[in-house]
Design a protein around this motif. Structure first.
Motif, PDB file in Angstrom:
ATOM      1  N   SER A  78      11.320   0.009 -60.891  1.00  0.00           N
ATOM      2  CA  SER A  78       9.963   0.013 -61.433  1.00  0.00           C
ATOM      3  C   SER A  78       9.017   0.762 -60.515  1.00  0.00           C
ATOM      4  O   SER A  78       8.026   1.323 -60.967  1.00  0.00           O
ATOM      5  N   TYR A  79       9.339   0.783 -59.207  1.00  0.00           N
ATOM      6  CA  TYR A  79       8.445   1.508 -58.299  1.00  0.00           C
ATOM      7  C   TYR A  79       8.449   3.002 -58.605  1.00  0.00           C
ATOM      8  O   TYR A  79       7.437   3.677 -58.463  1.00  0.00           O
ATOM      9  N   GLU A  80       9.615   3.499 -59.030  1.00  0.00           N
ATOM     10  CA  GLU A  80       9.691   4.917 -59.382  1.00  0.00           C
ATOM     11  C   GLU A  80       8.798   5.197 -60.594  1.00  0.00           C
ATOM     12  O   GLU A  80       8.139   6.229 -60.664  1.00  0.00           O
ATOM     13  N   LEU A  81       8.781   4.252 -61.539  1.00  0.00           N
ATOM     14  CA  LEU A  81       7.882   4.394 -62.691  1.00  0.00           C
ATOM     15  C   LEU A  81       6.436   4.427 -62.228  1.00  0.00           C
ATOM     16  O   LEU A  81       5.627   5.239 -62.696  1.00  0.00           O
ATOM     17  N   PHE A  82       6.128   3.541 -61.300  1.00  0.00           N
ATOM     18  CA  PHE A  82       4.778   3.496 -60.737  1.00  0.00           C
ATOM     19  C   PHE A  82       4.413   4.861 -60.152  1.00  0.00           C
ATOM     20  O   PHE A  82       3.328   5.397 -60.397  1.00  0.00           O
ATOM     21  N   LEU A  83       5.340   5.435 -59.394  1.00  0.00           N
ATOM     22  CA  LEU A  83       5.070   6.740 -58.777  1.00  0.00           C
ATOM     23  C   LEU A  83       4.852   7.820 -59.839  1.00  0.00           C
ATOM     24  O   LEU A  83       4.001   8.692 -59.684  1.00  0.00           O
ATOM     25  N   ILE A  84       5.650   7.746 -60.897  1.00  0.00           N
ATOM     26  CA  ILE A  84       5.512   8.739 -61.958  1.00  0.00           C
ATOM     27  C   ILE A  84       4.091   8.733 -62.506  1.00  0.00           C
ATOM     28  O   ILE A  84       3.522   9.770 -62.825  1.00  0.00           O
ATOM     29  N   VAL A  85       3.502   7.522 -62.564  1.00  0.00           N
ATOM     30  CA  VAL A  85       2.129   7.407 -63.054  1.00  0.00           C
ATOM     31  C   VAL A  85       1.134   7.881 -61.998  1.00  0.00           C
ATOM     32  O   VAL A  85       0.121   8.506 -62.320  1.00  0.00           O
TER      33      VAL A  85
END
Lengths: 618, 401
Positions: A144-151
């Motif tokens: 989920s942190y990678e998703l956060f970074l994508i945002v």
């Protein structure tokens, strides 16, 4: 399909990390024209400081964690301000790229400071509260942190856009990016603007580093690993263009994510291949514009006309040569090998100076020709059993051919874009030497490249190197003051006028580029037989930087500068390594001090001093 | 490195006093020239240097070698082989050392070895793992202490062959060490178990792994087991992404060097459980020679030893044993003494093989586990290096005779 989606998301996550750091670098360059080598160091500091702060305030809860991240970025911003106020502010008037030298000194100092404070062990930061786990995407677990970074990437992009388009400060920054003299003339406090821009850029670097904690190890090698990637992103995007930087970051992120699937062994070279292709097709990057205002005028101050050496300089040169010829027999073996190395470096630096000074083309990848010369000789010895004489003939030839090929593309660009294209070609050459294991031996290199029997005594080899390097340097000197050299300098100083007088500027520059490559290749060949082995490090970025440091330290606007620079830089490094374990810190400090005390380079400052003296007398 | 004030003062005083001390005794010291990548690889080399200095102090306190003190001249090559060659010249010509030692990176080791061959001087390579050092590019003057890439791969293959896994994927840093490790692992495992197949291989650039994408690419191949060669920062990133994405769940992993404290400690509570690794379980090794070493190290540096400490310590012990056996510091005689030299290492008795100059120092093979938030090795055993080398006939074809 599923794999494509997940791998694209991986690419986007990496892209956000790259973008944060790259945007800061791009903003700093746009306004101050500084190629900030220390930007990667700020990124590393951001990560280290965040680890420490979060551990200290207990970052198990969300508040502690995010406060720690933000605090770390702010502290890095302050460090950036300190560097700008103490060092860079004093040298904005120095020739272009001279600030690069200073920031490289800062890189060296920060490396040792970080080692001293945080110790040698890699650190694993805490995971981010609320983003510790994963979500299921098309049947795969995705952090989920990678998703956060994508945002985060697009959000920061939007915030920067608002900042630059909706605030007075942002408008000033954009104005300064276009024409900083004009902004100064309109009464804007430039000092404050520069410091605040540098602070802001450093803040973004620190934030980028701190945000890496949950996904990557914190190590002492983060700085240089990041800075090369980020250079690529900034240049591919177009210098000064934030949106371009984001696009480029996405491009590079995706190239990495899919590259490892398609070409698992060629990951090193992919980013640089992309950069080379982009620059060949779009000379100012994806969204960059042809520079206008001060950027278009190139050199911040006009280069003084090089004049042939006057009598005292000639006498000094003769004296130095006499010392070089007479002293070595009394030096002992080690002294002789040390002198041999200096002489070879002097030729290497002189060849870079030729392309940078009179040629007006900044090269960040000159080690390519040095290394290809060395590999040319070594491959001839290994595969053709060639004797040394043949090897030494092949090395300038091999490097010259590479110069001919790479130069053809490079001379179509100018300024930092040209410099980055040279870097891209150098990295491609380096990756080839590194990964074409069957031919080049990979990173283990080629061993047993020793000189022929007659040249084996160290003293004999020294004289051989002195003769060849001396001849090479004299040839370069001669060229500088030949009609060709004058035409080259005319092309550098007044492109349009040079073309109007019928000079074929691109062809002149192409020839100049190739000549420099030939002589760098000769230096490489001499170096190969001198060391008895060649390695990919000969073509690597640090070697290019070494040469750059020698030329800048000596002074770009003098003919003798690179020789002085080579002796001082290589000599300093050699001595410092013997004296202290923290030699990088001391070397960095000395570089910074030299830059501040002698903003024209060593030889340049001596010349300026002598001019003042004679001016006083008359 | 932790240095308390007392040790620091004592150390400085000793360093200052040493030259006069030696002169007072009359016999000149035996000088060792040591080259390593101290600034480039500090995590491994600081403990290494501590181990080295501990050994020198112990030997000198016991009267030295042949009645002469040992003295070391350390040099930092910054990770550049061309600088290592220059420093080797400096050490021999200007510092007048009796022999060369050190090296961490394989290319630096090979460069020094070639220099040693050219200048006919003994070089005791401590760390470099490259097989070429004693085989393809082996020479009379070079000896190597650490178990090589081949040996470490062979140790893991022995365990891997016992597993039911048929589909293997590999991940290794893209340079000589990673490439050789994968090559040997594939070759030896196929020989031991012909029905295995290798379904994916990843070669991230050293220090630049794109961990998320790499994990995904491995996952996509659906292997039964994974052979890992990454270490340091790459390993940390690989493990974190692999843990989150579930790459290791239900899969067996055989992993080179991961049990070494240098690489396992930074992983902390996230150390993956159940990996088959080579390494160094310093807490649990209870042989008398190791306990003595560990406690001396702890007393001297107020820290526990890493594998690097053992390598540094044993290199000095090997050199001392060779000179004692030769009864002289004469270069050629010490080289002859090195061939077949038996000495006591912190891991037990070790021999420098006459046939290829490789030491039989072994490594510990076991499974990873987490205890009190730290990575540890369990179910380990000592794999004696002598058992993980090819037969003499094969070695003869590998090494120029």
């Amino acid at each position: 399909m599923e794999f494509l989606v997940i791998q694209s998301l991986n690419g986007l996550a990496s892209a956000s990390s790259l973008f944060l750091v790259a945007s800061g670098l791009s903003i700093i360059f746009g306004v101050t024209r500084i190629v900030n080598f220390a930007h990667g160091s700020f990124y590393m500091l951001g990560a280290y400081i965040a680890v420490t702060i979060i551990a200290a305030i207990g970052g198990q809860d969300a508040l502690g964690f995010w406060t720690g991240i933000l605090l770390a970025a702010l502290i890095v911003a302050l460090i950036g301000a300190l560097v700008e106020v103490v060092i860079l502010r004093r040298i904005y008037a120095a020739p272009e790229l001279f600030q690069l030298l200073a920031t490289f000194g800062v890189v060296l100092m920060i490396q040792d400071i970080t080692l001293a404070i945080w110790g040698p062990e890699d650190k694993l930061g805490p995971r981010a509260p609320g983003f510790r786990s994963f979500v299921m995407i098309m049947g795969s677990r995705f952090p989920s942190y990678e998703l956060f970074l994508i945002v985060v990437g697009p959000v920061v992009l939007l915030a920067l856009w608002l900042l630059f388009n909706r605030t007075r400060w942002g408008t000033l920054v954009r104005a300064a990016t276009l024409d900083r003299e004009m902004v100064g003339a309109l009464g804007v406090n430039q000092r404050l603007l520069f410091t605040s821009v540098f602070m802001f850029g450093s803040f973004l670097a620190g934030l980028g580093g701190a945000l890496q904690l949950p996904r990557e190890a914190v190590t002492l090698h983060m700085d240089l690993a990041m800075i090369t990637e980020v250079f690529v992103v900034v240049v591919v995007g177009g210098l000064g263009s934030i949106t371009g930087a984001y696009l480029a970051a996405v491009l590079i992120g995706l190239v990495h994510a899919f590259g490892i699937v398609l070409f698992p062994k060629s990951t090193l070279v992919l980013a640089f291949l992309v950069m080379a292709i982009v620059l060949v097709v779009k000379p100012y990057g994806l969204l960059g514009r042809k520079p206008s205002g001060h950027a278009a005028r190139g050199q911040a101050i006009p280069e003084p006309l090089l004049s042939p050496a006057d009598r005292p300089t000639k006498l000094l040169g003769a004296a130095v040569l006499a010392v070089l010829i007479l002293l070595p027999p009394f030096l002992g073996d080690y002294g002789v090998t040390f002198m041999t190395e200096l002489v070879i470096f002097a030729l290497f630096a002189a060849s870079l100076h030729f392309v940078m000074g009179p040629g007006g083309m900044h090269s960040f990848g000159h080690a390519a020709y040095f290394g290809l010369g060395a590999y040319g000789a070594a491959l001839a010895v290994q595969w053709l059993a060639a004797p040394m004489a043949v090897g030494l003939l092949i090395s300038p030839l091999a490097a010259g051919l590479a110069g001919l090929l790479f130069g053809w593309f490079c001379v179509r660009l100018s300024g930092v874009y040209l410099a980055m294209l040279t870097l891209a070609f150098a990295q491609i050459a380096w990756a080839t030497a590194f990964q074409w294991v069957e031919i080049t031996g990979g990173d283990n290199g080629i061993l047993g490249v020793w000189p022929s029997e007659w040249a084996k005594p160290k003293l004999v080899y020294f004289y051989l190197a002195l003769a060849l390097a001396g001849a090479g340097i004299m040839a370069l000197r001669h060229l500088i003051f030949s009609p060709f050299g004058f035409a080259l300098r005319a092309s550098r100083d007044a492109l349009l006028r040079a073309e109007a007088t019928g000079l074929n500027v691109q062809q002149l520059q192409w020839a100049g580029f190739t000549i420099a490559a030939v002589l760098a290749g000769l230096a490489g060949g001499l170096f190969a037989f001198f060391k008895g082995s060649v390695f990919p490090t000969y073509l690597s970025i640090p070697k290019s930087v070494d040469a750059l440091l020698m030329v800048l330290l000596g002074g770009v606007q003098t003919v003798s500068g690179p020789i002085a620079g080579a002796f001082v830089f290589a000599g300093l490094e050699e001595q410092l390594v013997r004296i202290t374990a923290y030699w990088r810190f001391v070397l960095g400090l000395i570089i910074v001090l030299l830059v501040m005390l002698f903003p024209k380079g060593l030889a340049g400052s001596v010349l300026a001093w002598r001019e003042r003296q004679s001016g006083d007398r008359s | 490195m932790r240095l308390d004030r007392r040790h620091f003062v004592a150390g400085s005083a000793a360093a200052l006093a040493l030259p006069t001390l030696v002169q007072a005794q009359g016999a000149p010291p035996i000088r060792i020239g040591e080259i390593n990548s101290y600034t480039a690889q500090p995590a491994f080399l600081r403990p290494y240097r501590n181990g080295w200095e501990l050994a020198v102090e112990q030997i000198n306190a016991a009267g030295g070698v042949l009645g002469r003190k040992l003295e070391t001249v350390f040099r930092d090559d910054g990770g550049k082989p061309e600088d290592a060659v220059r420093l080797a010249g400096d050490l021999i010509n200007a510092e007048k050392v009796d022999l060369l030692a050190g090296g961490f990176l394989s290319n630096v080791g090979l460069a020094i070895a070639d220099f040693a061959n050219q200048n006919k001087r003994l070089y005791v390579a401590s760390e470099p793992l490259s097989d070429a050092l004693v085989w393809g590019k082996g020479n009379r003057y070079t000896f190597r202490l650490r178990p090589s890439t081949y040996m470490q791969a062979a140790m893991l293959v022995e365990e891997a062959a016992k597993l039911p896994a048929k589909r293997w994927a590999t991940v290794a840093p893209n340079y000589e060490y990673g490439q050789s490790a994968v090559k040997w692992f594939k070759e030896l495992l196929k020989a031991a178990k012909p029905d295995v197949e290798f379904v994916a291989e990843q070669f991230p650039a050293l220090g630049r792994i794109d961990a998320g994408a790499t994990v995904q690419a491995l996952e996509a191949a659906k292997p039964d087991a994974i052979f890992n060669v990454t270490f340091g920062a790459d390993l940390i990133n690989f493990v974190r992404q692999g843990n989150t994405r579930g790459l290791f769940e239900g899969r067996l992993v055989a992993s080179m060097l991961t049990g070494e404290p240098e690489y396992m400690d930074p992983l902390g509570a996230e150390t993956p459980v159940g990996w088959i690794v080579t390494g160094y379980p310093y807490q649990d090794i209870a042989t008398p020679e190791h306990t003595k070493f560990r406690e001396a190290y702890r007393a001297r540096f107020n820290d526990y030893p890493r594998l690097g400490s053992v390598v540094g310590f044993d290199t000095v012990m090997a050199i001392a044993a060779a000179i004692t056996k030769a009864g002289t510091t004469d270069n050629e005689k010490v080289i002859d003494a090195m061939k077949g030299l038996k000495f006591m290492s912190a891991f037990g008795p070790v021999e420098f093989r006459a046939i290829d100059h490789q030491a039989t120092l072994g490594a510990y093979v076991g499974r990873t586990a987490v205890k009190d938030g730290k990575g540890v090795m369990t179910n380990w055993r000592y794999a004696d290096g002598a058992k993980y080398l090819p037969s003499d006939d094969v070695v003869k074809t590998l090494r120029p005779q």
